[in-house]
Design a protein around this motif. Structure first.
Motif, PDB file in Angstrom:
ATOM      1  N   ILE A  12      -3.216   6.457   4.146  1.00  0.00           N
ATOM      2  CA  ILE A  12      -2.332   7.535   3.699  1.00  0.00           C
ATOM      3  C   ILE A  12      -0.900   7.132   4.031  1.00  0.00           C
ATOM      4  O   ILE A  12      -0.599   6.754   5.165  1.00  0.00           O
ATOM      5  N   LEU A  33     -10.133  15.007   7.229  1.00  0.00           N
ATOM      6  CA  LEU A  33      -9.066  14.755   6.256  1.00  0.00           C
ATOM      7  C   LEU A  33      -9.250  15.540   4.965  1.00  0.00           C
ATOM      8  O   LEU A  33      -8.395  15.501   4.091  1.00  0.00           O
ATOM      9  N   LEU A  37      -6.368  16.024   2.083  1.00  0.00           N
ATOM     10  CA  LEU A  37      -6.457  15.276   0.829  1.00  0.00           C
ATOM     11  C   LEU A  37      -6.614  16.183  -0.384  1.00  0.00           C
ATOM     12  O   LEU A  37      -6.315  15.779  -1.506  1.00  0.00           O
ATOM     13  N   GLU A  38      -7.085  17.388  -0.181  1.00  0.00           N
ATOM     14  CA  GLU A  38      -7.267  18.303  -1.309  1.00  0.00           C
ATOM     15  C   GLU A  38      -6.088  19.246  -1.517  1.00  0.00           C
ATOM     16  O   GLU A  38      -6.039  19.946  -2.523  1.00  0.00           O
ATOM     17  N   LEU A  42      -1.441  13.547  -4.274  1.00  0.00           N
ATOM     18  CA  LEU A  42      -1.930  12.237  -3.860  1.00  0.00           C
ATOM     19  C   LEU A  42      -1.527  11.176  -4.881  1.00  0.00           C
ATOM     20  O   LEU A  42      -1.748  11.349  -6.075  1.00  0.00           O
ATOM     21  N   LEU A  54     -14.686   8.962  -1.954  1.00  0.00           N
ATOM     22  CA  LEU A  54     -14.477  10.207  -1.214  1.00  0.00           C
ATOM     23  C   LEU A  54     -15.601  11.184  -1.473  1.00  0.00           C
ATOM     24  O   LEU A  54     -16.089  11.855  -0.564  1.00  0.00           O
ATOM     25  N   PRO A  63     -10.184  16.252  -5.425  1.00  0.00           N
ATOM     26  CA  PRO A  63      -8.732  16.462  -5.361  1.00  0.00           C
ATOM     27  C   PRO A  63      -8.180  16.570  -6.779  1.00  0.00           C
ATOM     28  O   PRO A  63      -8.498  15.756  -7.636  1.00  0.00           O
TER      29      PRO A  63
END
Length: 213
Positions: A12, A33, A37-38, A42, A54, A63
């Protein structure tokens, strides 16, 4: 492919910093995470490849807020012949005039085994935001902003479709295969009249096909 390969780490990047989360057996639980991440925008390069990893870890809610620099580049270059290279190294060079070393790409599947592999992993996310900014400016100039947005909206759907798979009716599939095989054998019987021909040889088969139009 996520079906056979192991995910060793998650990288990240934020402006000026890169964080590498080791997913080795004694390492980080990736579930911590999930919310991050959602909930954030990104940046990826080829997200359709990364996202199924993922999902395999349990990130079953895809995501949605994604900007894929490879997809954005496809928006500009699709249909061009020969097509410009769209690798991460190529787009970083194109927009930022920076050369990044990808020589470790073939060996990185061994995991974070040394300092070089850690540095390589971090470099993969250093320039994504800057490339995306340059691509947004180009899209605005060329009237492709809306198209680029739509392409990026579709990325997570494609990745999730690949991860989930498509149901196949095996009985119907096998029935169709048997039908094709029956037609193939019937055709082979007719071909035998041509004598000693190696039907696996393109050079020998093409004249016969040309004879029949």
């Amino acid at each position: 492919s996520y079906l056979v390969e192991k995910l060793h780490c998650i990288q990240i990047g934020v402006p000026g910093k890169q964080f590498i989360f080791d997913l080795a057996p004694e390492g980080l639980d990736p579930a911590c995470l999930k919310k991050l991440l959602e909930s954030k925008l990104l940046y990826f390069h080829n997200a359709a490849y990364d996202l199924p990893y993922l999902y395999k870890l349990g990130f079953v809610i895809p995501p949605r807020n994604i900007f894929d620099t490879q997809v954005a580049e496809n928006t500009f270059t699709i249909g061009l012949k020969p097509p410009p290279r769209r690798t991460l190294a190529a787009v970083v060079q194109r927009y930022l005039n920076i050369d990044i070393d990808k020589t470790q790409q073939k060996s990185i599947n061994k995991g974070l085994i040394d300092v070089e592999s850690i540095q390589y992993s971090g470099m993969d996310v250093v320039y994504l935001a800057a490339v995306a900014e340059a691509q947004r400016a180009r899209a605005a100039k060329e009237g492709l902003t809306e198209r680029m947005k739509l392409e990026n909206l579709f990325v997570s759907n494609i990745a999730y479709l690949e991860f989930s798979g498509v149901r196949v009716d095996k009985s119907k599939l096998y029935w169709y295969i048997r039908q094709v095989e029956a037609r193939e054998w019937a055709a082979r019987e007719k071909m035998l009249t041509y004598g000693d021909i190696n039907w696996g040889s393109t050079k020998q088969v093409l004249p016969v096909l040309e004879e029949h139009g």
